[in-house]
Design a protein around this motif. Sequence first.
Motif, PDB file in Angstrom:
ATOM      1  N   GLU A 297      33.640  34.369  38.814  1.00 48.17           N
ATOM      2  CA  GLU A 297      33.978  34.031  40.287  1.00 48.17           C
ATOM      3  C   GLU A 297      34.899  35.144  41.009  1.00 48.17           C
ATOM      4  O   GLU A 297      34.832  34.992  42.076  1.00 48.17           O
ATOM      5  N   THR A 298      35.726  35.808  40.162  1.00 48.75           N
ATOM      6  CA  THR A 298      36.742  36.613  40.908  1.00 48.75           C
ATOM      7  C   THR A 298      35.778  37.870  41.333  1.00 48.75           C
ATOM      8  O   THR A 298      34.720  38.279  40.771  1.00 48.75           O
ATOM      9  N   GLU A 299      36.412  38.247  42.549  1.00 49.46           N
ATOM     10  CA  GLU A 299      35.630  39.352  43.336  1.00 49.46           C
ATOM     11  C   GLU A 299      35.752  40.540  42.540  1.00 49.46           C
ATOM     12  O   GLU A 299      37.193  40.965  42.547  1.00 49.46           O
ATOM     13  N   PRO A 300      34.764  41.644  42.210  1.00 52.90           N
ATOM     14  CA  PRO A 300      35.329  42.844  41.355  1.00 52.90           C
ATOM     15  C   PRO A 300      35.564  43.769  42.228  1.00 52.90           C
ATOM     16  O   PRO A 300      35.128  43.621  43.517  1.00 52.90           O
ATOM     17  N   ASP A 301      36.160  44.839  42.251  1.00 51.92           N
ATOM     18  CA  ASP A 301      36.161  46.035  43.187  1.00 51.92           C
ATOM     19  C   ASP A 301      34.860  46.327  43.480  1.00 51.92           C
ATOM     20  O   ASP A 301      33.970  46.408  42.737  1.00 51.92           O
ATOM     21  N   ARG A 302      34.916  46.977  44.738  1.00 57.02           N
ATOM     22  CA  ARG A 302      33.647  47.230  45.529  1.00 57.02           C
ATOM     23  C   ARG A 302      33.788  48.730  46.112  1.00 57.02           C
ATOM     24  O   ARG A 302      34.730  49.026  46.394  1.00 57.02           O
ATOM     25  N   LEU A 303      32.502  49.297  46.193  1.00 59.19           N
ATOM     26  CA  LEU A 303      32.407  50.599  46.863  1.00 59.19           C
ATOM     27  C   LEU A 303      32.013  50.507  48.130  1.00 59.19           C
ATOM     28  O   LEU A 303      31.128  49.510  48.440  1.00 59.19           O
ATOM     29  N   ASN A 304      32.597  51.114  49.331  1.00 58.69           N
ATOM     30  CA  ASN A 304      32.076  51.097  50.541  1.00 58.69           C
ATOM     31  C   ASN A 304      30.870  52.052  50.442  1.00 58.69           C
ATOM     32  O   ASN A 304      30.550  52.770  49.442  1.00 58.69           O
ATOM     33  N   ALA A 305      30.285  52.194  51.927  1.00 61.56           N
ATOM     34  CA  ALA A 305      29.076  53.121  51.981  1.00 61.56           C
ATOM     35  C   ALA A 305      29.195  54.671  51.091  1.00 61.56           C
ATOM     36  O   ALA A 305      28.543  55.072  50.537  1.00 61.56           O
TER      37      ALA A 305
END
Length: 440
Positions: A297-305
Amino acid sequence: MATGSRAASARMIPSSALDTASTALEPGPGSTPACRWRRLLRAVGGNDIDEAASDRILRRLGLTFGIAGMIAAVVELPEIADQSRFAPFGWTVLAFVLAFGLFPVLAVVSVGMSRYVIQSVAGAAAISYVVAMALIPFAYRQPATDATSVWLYRVFALGVLAAALAWRPLVAVGYLIVGGAVAAVANKYVVPDGSALALLGDFARSVGLCALFLWCAVYARAAAARVDRESAIASSRAAAVAGAAARDRERARFAALIHDAVLSTLLDASRTGTDSPVLRKQAERTLAQLDQLRGGETEPDRLNAQGAVGFLRAAVHEVNPGIAFTARRWSGVDDLRLPVDAAGTIAAALTEAVRNSLRHGTVPGRAVQRTVTVTVSAGGIRVVFRDDGAGFDPGTVPADRLGISVSILGRMRQLPGGAAFVESQPGEGTSVTLVWGSDG
């Protein structure tokens, strides 16, 4: 592309059906992953984002050179009309069309056409210019007594610039030398002073001046290519760093949970037994924390556009750098937040599609065009790989070929919010569509 399994045919849906389904499903609370990726299929238009620097400079140079050719044609009209006294009118018109006719076309195609079309038109313009100069000895019936040079000689730089746009630097340099020699001979035939020294001087002037234009164009394209390489490397490193940071954070969180909760609970149980109400509550809390950790449930690192597009471009060009890559964005939407793990899954499915096309989509006797188009829309991403190669019939693919059913369709099915479609017919190429939608 001819790998996959019979399961691929079950996922084959025409593009028109996809578009119809997508327009019927609007965003709303509690929407399912299937609804989310169907909405993404509406993102067929938008603004270009993160277009490769080499493609941008190619377009701008093509537009600039095309306009320059039109301006040169207008400026040279008085001289062309004056020198037409020494040649048949039909020859003059033919030379004018060959020399300048394709530059307006170059300007137009540079606005919105593909890289291949721009370079093809530029190459045709360069060749056409040399042909026009080669016609001079056949066109002029007598030397132009009052001319200092034939009009084609003065604008030879246009042909060199078109060559710089169309071909590799070594080929463009060869064009400069051959074209300079043809221009000098044509000028010698028209201008009364036909000495060998004058011929050498004409060659040196045309090649020397045009070499500067050629260097500027080649340097601009090389600089743009370097920017693309550095951008791809930076995007790949950023994605790798983001993934490593996420893994390190989860390891640290897991280690802290083991130390602070699990070991503490086991130690208390060894000391006081299992009948303590306090110990039971502590054990329940520890189990709940473990379940939460397992559920991710922890939010992983994400990439922007920009990061997602760069990541996918790097993955495609690692397989084959010659594949055209275009990115578009649906205007007026929030930026993309694509988890690194999801980006890796999409990239793996995309590169499998590319490899299948390179392995099985070849058509003898012609070059197969392959393109990747990435569209970023509200909370998701759509990736389309197309080729105009051999194509295949999914119903005839052996069941032991797992390239499509497992590596593309199966991989995307296992990605939360993801889906994939494959469309192909023998002789009509193949289209692979990958979509992903976020939770909100």
